[in-house]
Design a protein around this motif. Structure first.
Motif, PDB file in Angstrom:
ATOM      1  N   GLN A  35       0.818  -1.207   0.000  1.00  0.00           N
ATOM      2  CA  GLN A  35       0.000   0.000   0.000  1.00  0.00           C
ATOM      3  C   GLN A  35       0.860   1.268   0.000  1.00  0.00           C
ATOM      4  OE1 GLN A  35      -0.659  -2.583   2.070  1.00  0.00           O
ATOM      5  NE2 GLN A  35      -2.582  -3.290   1.144  1.00  0.00           N
ATOM      6  N   SER A  36       2.147   1.123   0.247  1.00  0.00           N
ATOM      7  CA  SER A  36       3.035   2.279   0.283  1.00  0.00           C
ATOM      8  C   SER A  36       3.598   2.557  -1.107  1.00  0.00           C
ATOM      9  CB  SER A  36       4.190   2.028   1.256  1.00  0.00           C
ATOM     10  OG  SER A  36       5.162   3.053   1.167  1.00  0.00           O
ATOM     11  N   PRO A  37       3.541   3.815  -1.578  1.00  0.00           N
ATOM     12  CA  PRO A  37       4.113   4.113  -2.905  1.00  0.00           C
ATOM     13  C   PRO A  37       5.609   3.858  -2.987  1.00  0.00           C
ATOM     14  CG  PRO A  37       2.670   5.887  -2.154  1.00  0.00           C
ATOM     15  CD  PRO A  37       2.890   4.986  -0.979  1.00  0.00           C
ATOM     16  N   HIS A  38       6.305   3.934  -1.861  1.00  0.00           N
ATOM     17  CA  HIS A  38       7.766   3.760  -1.867  1.00  0.00           C
ATOM     18  C   HIS A  38       8.169   2.290  -1.749  1.00  0.00           C
ATOM     19  CE1 HIS A  38       8.104   8.106  -1.500  1.00  0.00           C
ATOM     20  NE2 HIS A  38       7.285   8.071  -0.454  1.00  0.00           N
ATOM     21  N   MET A  39       7.348   1.473  -1.096  1.00  0.00           N
ATOM     22  CA  MET A  39       7.697   0.076  -0.877  1.00  0.00           C
ATOM     23  C   MET A  39       6.972  -0.890  -1.800  1.00  0.00           C
ATOM     24  SD  MET A  39       9.992  -0.284   1.461  1.00  0.00           S
ATOM     25  CE  MET A  39       9.760  -2.038   1.761  1.00  0.00           C
ATOM     26  N   ALA A  40       5.975  -0.409  -2.540  1.00  0.00           N
ATOM     27  CA  ALA A  40       5.128  -1.312  -3.322  1.00  0.00           C
ATOM     28  C   ALA A  40       5.929  -2.061  -4.382  1.00  0.00           C
ATOM     29  CB  ALA A  40       3.988  -0.521  -3.979  1.00  0.00           C
ATOM     30  N   MET A  41       6.765  -1.353  -5.142  1.00  0.00           N
ATOM     31  CA  MET A  41       7.489  -2.004  -6.225  1.00  0.00           C
ATOM     32  C   MET A  41       8.503  -3.008  -5.690  1.00  0.00           C
ATOM     33  SD  MET A  41       7.475  -2.218  -9.479  1.00  0.00           S
ATOM     34  CE  MET A  41       6.573  -0.730  -9.936  1.00  0.00           C
ATOM     35  N   ILE A  42       9.206  -2.653  -4.625  1.00  0.00           N
ATOM     36  CA  ILE A  42      10.160  -3.589  -4.035  1.00  0.00           C
ATOM     37  C   ILE A  42       9.442  -4.815  -3.485  1.00  0.00           C
ATOM     38  CG2 ILE A  42      11.888  -3.872  -2.218  1.00  0.00           C
ATOM     39  CD1 ILE A  42      12.594  -0.968  -2.508  1.00  0.00           C
ATOM     40  N   SER A  43       8.259  -4.617  -2.917  1.00  0.00           N
ATOM     41  CA  SER A  43       7.480  -5.746  -2.399  1.00  0.00           C
ATOM     42  C   SER A  43       7.081  -6.693  -3.518  1.00  0.00           C
ATOM     43  CB  SER A  43       6.241  -5.224  -1.674  1.00  0.00           C
ATOM     44  OG  SER A  43       6.588  -4.364  -0.602  1.00  0.00           O
ATOM     45  N   LEU A  44       6.705  -6.151  -4.673  1.00  0.00           N
ATOM     46  CA  LEU A  44       6.351  -7.003  -5.807  1.00  0.00           C
ATOM     47  C   LEU A  44       7.563  -7.782  -6.306  1.00  0.00           C
ATOM     48  CD1 LEU A  44       4.039  -4.638  -7.906  1.00  0.00           C
ATOM     49  CD2 LEU A  44       3.381  -6.338  -6.201  1.00  0.00           C
ATOM     50  N   VAL A  45       8.717  -7.145  -6.307  1.00  0.00           N
ATOM     51  CA  VAL A  45       9.934  -7.822  -6.775  1.00  0.00           C
ATOM     52  C   VAL A  45      10.303  -8.972  -5.845  1.00  0.00           C
ATOM     53  CG1 VAL A  45      12.406  -7.528  -7.149  1.00  0.00           C
ATOM     54  CG2 VAL A  45      10.811  -5.829  -8.012  1.00  0.00           C
ATOM     55  N   LEU A  46      10.127  -8.786  -4.549  1.00  0.00           N
ATOM     56  CA  LEU A  46      10.434  -9.857  -3.604  1.00  0.00           C
ATOM     57  C   LEU A  46       9.556 -11.075  -3.849  1.00  0.00           C
ATOM     58  CD1 LEU A  46      10.932  -7.868  -0.267  1.00  0.00           C
ATOM     59  CD2 LEU A  46      12.688  -8.851  -1.751  1.00  0.00           C
ATOM     60  N   VAL A  47       8.282 -10.842  -4.113  1.00  0.00           N
ATOM     61  CA  VAL A  47       7.379 -11.955  -4.406  1.00  0.00           C
ATOM     62  C   VAL A  47       7.823 -12.682  -5.674  1.00  0.00           C
ATOM     63  CG1 VAL A  47       5.001 -12.610  -4.890  1.00  0.00           C
ATOM     64  CG2 VAL A  47       5.465 -10.770  -3.280  1.00  0.00           C
ATOM     65  N   SER A  48       8.093 -11.921  -6.713  1.00  0.00           N
ATOM     66  CA  SER A  48       8.486 -12.524  -7.992  1.00  0.00           C
ATOM     67  C   SER A  48       9.806 -13.276  -7.874  1.00  0.00           C
ATOM     68  CB  SER A  48       8.591 -11.432  -9.061  1.00  0.00           C
ATOM     69  OG  SER A  48       9.025 -11.948 -10.291  1.00  0.00           O
ATOM     70  N   THR A  49      10.756 -12.724  -7.131  1.00  0.00           N
ATOM     71  CA  THR A  49      12.055 -13.387  -6.963  1.00  0.00           C
ATOM     72  C   THR A  49      11.904 -14.701  -6.218  1.00  0.00           C
ATOM     73  OG1 THR A  49      13.172 -11.238  -6.959  1.00  0.00           O
ATOM     74  CG2 THR A  49      14.370 -13.125  -6.050  1.00  0.00           C
ATOM     75  N   TRP A  50      11.156 -14.688  -5.123  1.00  0.00           N
ATOM     76  CA  TRP A  50      10.970 -15.913  -4.343  1.00  0.00           C
ATOM     77  C   TRP A  50      10.246 -16.983  -5.149  1.00  0.00           C
ATOM     78  CZ3 TRP A  50       6.538 -18.463  -2.567  1.00  0.00           C
ATOM     79  CH2 TRP A  50       6.757 -19.467  -1.611  1.00  0.00           C
ATOM     80  N   ALA A  51       9.277 -16.595  -5.964  1.00  0.00           N
ATOM     81  CA  ALA A  51       8.469 -17.571  -6.688  1.00  0.00           C
ATOM     82  C   ALA A  51       9.186 -18.160  -7.895  1.00  0.00           C
ATOM     83  CB  ALA A  51       7.147 -16.931  -7.122  1.00  0.00           C
ATOM     84  N   ASN A  52      10.163 -17.447  -8.462  1.00  0.00           N
ATOM     85  CA  ASN A  52      10.734 -17.876  -9.745  1.00  0.00           C
ATOM     86  C   ASN A  52      12.218 -18.180  -9.714  1.00  0.00           C
ATOM     87  OD1 ASN A  52       8.235 -17.354 -11.319  1.00  0.00           O
ATOM     88  ND2 ASN A  52       8.641 -15.217 -10.805  1.00  0.00           N
ATOM     89  N   MET A  53      12.879 -18.018  -8.570  1.00  0.00           N
ATOM     90  CA  MET A  53      14.322 -18.185  -8.578  1.00  0.00           C
ATOM     91  C   MET A  53      14.746 -19.646  -8.606  1.00  0.00           C
ATOM     92  SD  MET A  53      15.465 -17.370  -4.650  1.00  0.00           S
ATOM     93  CE  MET A  53      14.959 -18.436  -3.303  1.00  0.00           C
ATOM     94  N   GLY A  54      13.832 -20.594  -8.347  1.00  0.00           N
ATOM     95  CA  GLY A  54      14.224 -21.998  -8.312  1.00  0.00           C
ATOM     96  C   GLY A  54      14.753 -22.505  -9.633  1.00  0.00           C
ATOM     97  N   GLY A  55      14.091 -22.146 -10.740  1.00  0.00           N
ATOM     98  CA  GLY A  55      14.545 -22.606 -12.051  1.00  0.00           C
ATOM     99  C   GLY A  55      15.909 -22.059 -12.412  1.00  0.00           C
ATOM    100  N   ALA A  56      16.122 -20.753 -12.175  1.00  0.00           N
ATOM    101  CA  ALA A  56      17.428 -20.158 -12.471  1.00  0.00           C
ATOM    102  C   ALA A  56      18.523 -20.752 -11.590  1.00  0.00           C
ATOM    103  CB  ALA A  56      17.355 -18.642 -12.287  1.00  0.00           C
TER     104      ALA A  56
END
Length: 318
Positions: free
Chosen positions: A176-197
């Motif tokens: 919900q924070s404009p400053h933390m929202a994008m970093i929060s999305l990146v953390l989700v994407s990194t955790w969900a997809n880093m296994g294959g790499a």
């Protein structure tokens, strides 16, 4: 005794008669008949690929020049959809947010799997357990991963804020924070997809000849020197390919911003969520959404061309 095939002086050699046309045609018919079964099997695959891949591509490009809501008859509008896109402030916001997400994702999602792969490669025990633990998020449906992190990010009773309150630290609004929202999305994407790499990096690490490490150790190289002068140079092709693939995949991010922040938040709206907004939410104009998709396709085609050129050059050198 060998006989000479050279013509005698004064002898005139008669050129061979050309092959009769009927014989050539008969040979061609036999060749086609021999491969008829193979052509029949190929026809089914080609038709399916054309219907599910080529036709949607051509239909999408055609639709980008039309105004269509899939209910009334489409109207040909030419380049009007593209003019509307460039005049829409959300168009530039979506591209800026997508570029920001891609850049931050490269910092986390590109470096973290490499570090984890190096650590897994150095382990002596429980290798199988840690590999499964790293790859487990990839086996989960993406929406399940996002909903799990949605609970973590809950500003009230979420896991992260609960831990922060327990440590007497200030809490955060996260998505919900404009400053933390994008970093929060990146953390989700990194955790969900880093296994294959991580597994691809690990396979590349295990393919490096051990003689190189033994020679480096004899020269007195420490762990950092071996990593810099042996590991990274041997993995440069895999790292570059994964870099291009990650850029292509992160520029198509949709589930994380759509589920966590919606398609109306200007801080996290991306190209894919804007396409959804054009088609299903606000405009109900599939022609406008198709025009946006064509532009995204053109950008991704550039990175795909780089990937194909890279793999072709490497295979030619090999």
């Amino acid at each position: 005794m060998a006989t000479s095939l050279a013509p005698h002086p004064g002898e005139v050699r008669v050129p061979a008669a050309p092959e009769p046309r009927q014989r050539r045609r008969g040979r061609l018919r036999r060749r086609i008949a021999d491969n008829a079964l193979a052509y029949a099997f190929l026809a089914g695959g080609i038709l399916c690929f054309a219907y599910f891949s080529w036709y949607p591509l051509v239909r999408g490009v055609t639709l980008s020049f039309q105004q269509d809501n899939l209910v009334t008859d489409p109207e040909w509008v030419g380049l009007t959809n593209y003019r509307h896109l460039f005049a829409d402030p959300l168009f530039w916001t979506a591209w800026r947010n997508t570029a920001e997400f891609t850049g931050i994702a490269l910092v986390f999602g590109y470096a973290v799997p490499l570090v984890i792969a190096v650590l897994l490669n150095e382990l002596r025990h429980f290798k199988g357990f840690f590999r499964i633990a790293v790859y487990l998020p990839v086996m989960l449906p993406p929406i399940v991963c996002v909903m799990l992190w949605q609970y973590f990010y809950d500003p009230g009773q979420g896991l992260f804020n609960t831990l922060l309150r327990g440590a007497h630290l200030p809490t955060s609004q996260w998505v919900q924070s404009p400053h933390m929202a994008m970093i929060s999305l990146v953390l989700v994407s990194t955790w969900a997809n880093m296994g294959g790499a991580t597994l691809m990096y690990l396979a590349a690490l295990q393919s490096i000849p051990g003689d190189l490490y033994e020679a480096a150790e004899l020269d007195g190289a420490g762990i950092w020197a071996r990593l810099r002068h042996v590991t990274l140079p041997q993995m440069r092709f895999v790292m570059l390919v994964l870099l291009l693939l990650q850029i292509i995949s992160t520029m198509q991010v949709f589930i994380e911003p759509f589920q966590l922040t919606g398609f109306t938040n200007p801080s996290t709206i991306t190209v894919m969520t804007l396409i959804y907004r054009y088609a299903f939410a606000v405009n109900n104009d599939f022609g406008l959404a198709a025009a946006m998709s064509v532009l995204l396709f053109a950008v991704l085609a550039v990175f795909a061309a780089c990937y194909l050129r890279l793999t072709r050059d490497t295979s030619d050198r090999g």
